[in-house]
Design a protein around this motif. Structure first.
Motif, PDB file in Angstrom:
ATOM      1  N   SER A 107       0.852  -1.190   0.000  1.00 23.15           N
ATOM      2  CA  SER A 107       0.000   0.000   0.000  1.00 23.15           C
ATOM      3  C   SER A 107       0.888   1.241   0.000  1.00 23.15           C
ATOM      4  CB  SER A 107      -0.894   0.011   1.244  1.00 23.15           C
ATOM      5  OG  SER A 107      -0.111   0.282   2.396  1.00 23.15           O
ATOM      6  N   GLU A 108       0.273   2.397  -0.255  1.00 25.87           N
ATOM      7  CA  GLU A 108       1.036   3.648  -0.220  1.00 25.87           C
ATOM      8  C   GLU A 108       1.651   3.865   1.153  1.00 25.87           C
ATOM      9  OE1 GLU A 108      -0.661   7.267  -1.799  1.00 25.87           O
ATOM     10  OE2 GLU A 108      -1.789   6.116  -3.278  1.00 25.87           O
ATOM     11  N   VAL A 113       6.268   3.990   4.976  1.00 23.32           N
ATOM     12  CA  VAL A 113       7.008   3.490   6.136  1.00 23.32           C
ATOM     13  C   VAL A 113       8.365   2.951   5.691  1.00 23.32           C
ATOM     14  CG1 VAL A 113       7.047   1.722   7.948  1.00 23.32           C
ATOM     15  CG2 VAL A 113       4.958   3.047   7.533  1.00 23.32           C
ATOM     16  N   LEU A 114       8.388   2.239   4.585  1.00 22.95           N
ATOM     17  CA  LEU A 114       9.636   1.711   4.051  1.00 22.95           C
ATOM     18  C   LEU A 114      10.615   2.841   3.718  1.00 22.95           C
ATOM     19  CD1 LEU A 114      10.961  -0.953   3.260  1.00 22.95           C
ATOM     20  CD2 LEU A 114       9.810  -0.794   1.060  1.00 22.95           C
ATOM     21  N   VAL A 115      10.113   3.896   3.123  1.00 25.01           N
ATOM     22  CA  VAL A 115      10.944   5.054   2.803  1.00 25.01           C
ATOM     23  C   VAL A 115      11.464   5.706   4.084  1.00 25.01           C
ATOM     24  CG1 VAL A 115      10.891   7.390   1.806  1.00 25.01           C
ATOM     25  CG2 VAL A 115       9.922   5.464   0.540  1.00 25.01           C
ATOM     26  N   ARG A 138       2.758  -3.597  14.525  1.00 24.96           N
ATOM     27  CA  ARG A 138       3.715  -4.709  14.433  1.00 24.96           C
ATOM     28  C   ARG A 138       3.427  -5.533  13.182  1.00 24.96           C
ATOM     29  NH1 ARG A 138       6.546  -5.108  19.209  1.00 24.96           N
ATOM     30  NH2 ARG A 138       5.530  -4.215  21.029  1.00 24.96           N
ATOM     31  N   ASP A 139       2.144  -5.580  12.795  1.00 27.62           N
ATOM     32  CA  ASP A 139       1.742  -6.320  11.600  1.00 27.62           C
ATOM     33  C   ASP A 139       2.391  -5.734  10.346  1.00 27.62           C
ATOM     34  OD1 ASP A 139       0.142  -8.312  10.188  1.00 27.62           O
ATOM     35  OD2 ASP A 139      -1.051  -6.602   9.486  1.00 27.62           O
ATOM     36  N   LEU A 140       2.397  -4.402  10.228  1.00 24.84           N
ATOM     37  CA  LEU A 140       3.010  -3.745   9.067  1.00 24.84           C
ATOM     38  C   LEU A 140       4.518  -4.013   9.054  1.00 24.84           C
ATOM     39  CD1 LEU A 140       2.415  -0.979   6.964  1.00 24.84           C
ATOM     40  CD2 LEU A 140       4.271  -0.408   8.492  1.00 24.84           C
ATOM     41  N   GLY A 148      11.268  -9.365   3.143  1.00 28.68           N
ATOM     42  CA  GLY A 148      12.711  -9.181   3.025  1.00 28.68           C
ATOM     43  C   GLY A 148      13.134  -7.748   2.735  1.00 28.68           C
ATOM     44  N   LEU A 149      12.247  -6.783   2.966  1.00 27.03           N
ATOM     45  CA  LEU A 149      12.558  -5.389   2.648  1.00 27.03           C
ATOM     46  C   LEU A 149      13.192  -4.640   3.812  1.00 27.03           C
ATOM     47  CD1 LEU A 149       9.308  -4.603   0.666  1.00 27.03           C
ATOM     48  CD2 LEU A 149      11.590  -5.051  -0.257  1.00 27.03           C
ATOM     49  N   ILE A 150      12.917  -5.091   5.035  1.00 21.46           N
ATOM     50  CA  ILE A 150      13.575  -4.527   6.207  1.00 21.46           C
ATOM     51  C   ILE A 150      14.091  -5.665   7.073  1.00 21.46           C
ATOM     52  CG2 ILE A 150      12.211  -2.404   6.245  1.00 21.46           C
ATOM     53  CD1 ILE A 150      10.676  -3.567   8.669  1.00 21.46           C
TER      54      ILE A 150
END
Length: 198
Positions: A107-108, A113-115, A138-140, A148-150
């Motif tokens: 999702s956006e 959050v990843l950014v 915690r789910d996100l 595997g992104l963080i």
């Protein structure tokens, strides 16, 4: 009786071949290694399949030029190189192959959050809460970790030593970045309407 699994040593130098043929063989070896690898291959690993005096960078450049006009390309990401399909062919792949389970479907807010993790790492969930003005579930975090992104970073030096989060090599591959220094600067993010609060 066990089989003898010893392999003949790879002739890296190829001194018996004319120079042009030797160069082409080294290019093909690099291509084969990149084709067989699911993750970026660093320079040191590619250097193991070519002669001592050969420049891996020049060989990769020649391979890149050799693949010009093809459906796939050599990409420099996450501190190494990999073969990937050119973006122009993404819709053709989706139309012909079952790749839905390979799509990350973020999702956006997941991407935001990843950014934030990428720009502020190592970062705690509390720091992410400060950035977004709301609790990050915690789910996100678990979804981004499962994809595997963080990954988990060093423990924070604060009371309770909370976990911190950092981006991974998979994050770099997903966004086509060689390293974190390739992230857009804060001004570019503001121009795109994606400014992160500090």
């Amino acid at each position: 009786m066990a089989k003898d699994r010893s392999q003949p040593e790879l002739d890296r130098e190829l001194v018996d071949l004319p120079a042009a043929v030797r160069w082409r063989e080294w290019m093909r070896r690099i291509e084969a290694v990149l084709f067989a690898s699911a993750s970026p291959v660093p320079r040191e690993d590619l250097a193991r399949v070519v002669g001592q005096g050969a420049s891996v960078d020049l060989l990769v450049n020649d391979l890149t030029a050799d693949l010009d006009g093809r459906a796939f390309e050599v990409a420099q990401v996450a501190g190494g190189w990999m073969l990937r399909t050119r973006p122009a062919y993404a819709s053709a792949i989706r139309a012909a192959a079952d790749v839905d389970d390979q799509l990350l479907d973020l999702s956006e807010f997941d991407v935001a959050v990843l950014v934030a993790v990428a720009y502020h790492q190592p970062v705690t969930r509390d720091a992410l809460k400060d950035i977004f003005g709301k609790e990050i579930s915690r789910d996100l975090i678990g979804r981004l970790h499962a994809r595997g992104l963080i990954g988990t970073g060093p423990r924070s030096p604060r009371r309770g030593a909370p976990y911190t989060f950092v981006t991974t090599e998979q994050f770099l591959v997903m966004f086509g970045l060689e390293g974190l220094r390739d992230l857009p600067d804060a001004e570019q993010l503001e121009d795109a309407g994606l400014a992160l609060r500090h």
